[in-house]
Design a protein around this motif. Structure first.
Motif, PDB file in Angstrom:
ATOM      1  N   ALA A  47      36.397  35.627  39.113  1.00  0.00           N
ATOM      2  CA  ALA A  47      37.365  35.535  38.013  1.00  0.00           C
ATOM      3  C   ALA A  47      37.559  36.911  37.377  1.00  0.00           C
ATOM      4  O   ALA A  47      38.687  37.311  37.079  1.00  0.00           O
ATOM      5  N   ALA A  48      36.459  37.642  37.204  1.00  0.00           N
ATOM      6  CA  ALA A  48      36.557  38.991  36.639  1.00  0.00           C
ATOM      7  C   ALA A  48      37.340  39.909  37.570  1.00  0.00           C
ATOM      8  O   ALA A  48      38.160  40.719  37.123  1.00  0.00           O
ATOM      9  N   VAL A  49      37.100  39.779  38.869  1.00  0.00           N
ATOM     10  CA  VAL A  49      37.829  40.599  39.850  1.00  0.00           C
ATOM     11  C   VAL A  49      39.320  40.279  39.791  1.00  0.00           C
ATOM     12  O   VAL A  49      40.164  41.187  39.750  1.00  0.00           O
ATOM     13  N   VAL A  53      42.289  42.798  38.820  1.00  0.00           N
ATOM     14  CA  VAL A  53      43.414  43.035  39.731  1.00  0.00           C
ATOM     15  C   VAL A  53      44.734  42.760  39.014  1.00  0.00           C
ATOM     16  O   VAL A  53      45.688  43.540  39.129  1.00  0.00           O
ATOM     17  N   ALA A  54      44.788  41.675  38.265  1.00  0.00           N
ATOM     18  CA  ALA A  54      46.018  41.340  37.535  1.00  0.00           C
ATOM     19  C   ALA A  54      46.342  42.418  36.504  1.00  0.00           C
ATOM     20  O   ALA A  54      47.499  42.826  36.360  1.00  0.00           O
ATOM     21  N   ALA A  55      45.316  42.902  35.799  1.00  0.00           N
ATOM     22  CA  ALA A  55      45.539  43.951  34.793  1.00  0.00           C
ATOM     23  C   ALA A  55      46.018  45.237  35.457  1.00  0.00           C
ATOM     24  O   ALA A  55      46.951  45.889  34.973  1.00  0.00           O
ATOM     25  N   THR A  56      45.405  45.591  36.574  1.00  0.00           N
ATOM     26  CA  THR A  56      45.808  46.802  37.298  1.00  0.00           C
ATOM     27  C   THR A  56      47.223  46.660  37.827  1.00  0.00           C
ATOM     28  O   THR A  56      48.028  47.596  37.741  1.00  0.00           O
ATOM     29  N   LEU A  60      50.374  49.023  36.919  1.00  0.00           N
ATOM     30  CA  LEU A  60      51.164  49.694  37.958  1.00  0.00           C
ATOM     31  C   LEU A  60      52.634  49.294  37.883  1.00  0.00           C
ATOM     32  O   LEU A  60      53.525  50.140  38.045  1.00  0.00           O
ATOM     33  N   ASP A  61      52.887  48.010  37.633  1.00  0.00           N
ATOM     34  CA  ASP A  61      54.279  47.560  37.496  1.00  0.00           C
ATOM     35  C   ASP A  61      54.969  48.271  36.331  1.00  0.00           C
ATOM     36  O   ASP A  61      56.124  48.698  36.443  1.00  0.00           O
ATOM     37  N   GLU A  62      54.237  48.390  35.214  1.00  0.00           N
ATOM     38  CA  GLU A  62      54.808  49.079  34.053  1.00  0.00           C
ATOM     39  C   GLU A  62      55.049  50.554  34.356  1.00  0.00           C
ATOM     40  O   GLU A  62      56.067  51.117  33.966  1.00  0.00           O
ATOM     41  N   LYS A  63      54.106  51.190  35.071  1.00  0.00           N
ATOM     42  CA  LYS A  63      54.264  52.607  35.431  1.00  0.00           C
ATOM     43  C   LYS A  63      55.460  52.783  36.365  1.00  0.00           C
ATOM     44  O   LYS A  63      56.262  53.716  36.196  1.00  0.00           O
ATOM     45  N   ILE A  64      55.602  51.884  37.318  1.00  0.00           N
ATOM     46  CA  ILE A  64      56.742  51.956  38.236  1.00  0.00           C
ATOM     47  C   ILE A  64      58.042  51.810  37.456  1.00  0.00           C
ATOM     48  O   ILE A  64      59.016  52.537  37.703  1.00  0.00           O
TER      49      ILE A  64
END
Length: 107
Positions: A47-49, A53-56, A60-64
């Motif tokens: 669940a933590a992983v 992953v969702a946070a990352t 990344l989506d926001e950076k893109i």
């Protein structure tokens, strides 16, 4: 007297068997508890992983998106500059090309 000793021996044997059975049951319960705890720890870790992953992915989506917006602004500015340069130099370039063509024919 012997009967009392035999009865006492039988009683002791039953108590020892019950104790051994209880110890085995307790051991079985402890093994089950350990397995359940391992399962829970594994689920929590996954669940933590997934959360990481969702946070990352969100980052990344926001950076893109930001990079896309920045690239669009850069493209628009560069396009305006090129268009302004073309508009300012268009007649001059046409005359220059025309003169070069005529000059090449004369040679």
């Amino acid at each position: 007297m012997e009967i009392d000793a035999i009865l006492k021996l039988i009683e002791t044997d039953e108590r020892v068997r019950k104790h051994i059975q209880d110890v085995h049951e307790e051991r079985r319960q402890l093994k089950m508890a350990v397995e359940e705890e391992k399962k829970q720890i594994s689920e929590e870790a996954w669940a933590a992983v997934h959360e990481q992953v969702a946070a990352t992915q969100k980052e990344l989506d926001e950076k893109i998106k930001r990079d896309d917006e920045q690239n669009d602004k850069y493209y628009e500015a560069a396009s305006r500059e090129l268009q302004a340069l073309y508009d300012a130099k268009c007649n001059e370039w046409r005359k220059e090309i025309y003169n070069r063509v005529l000059s090449d024919k004369e040679d």
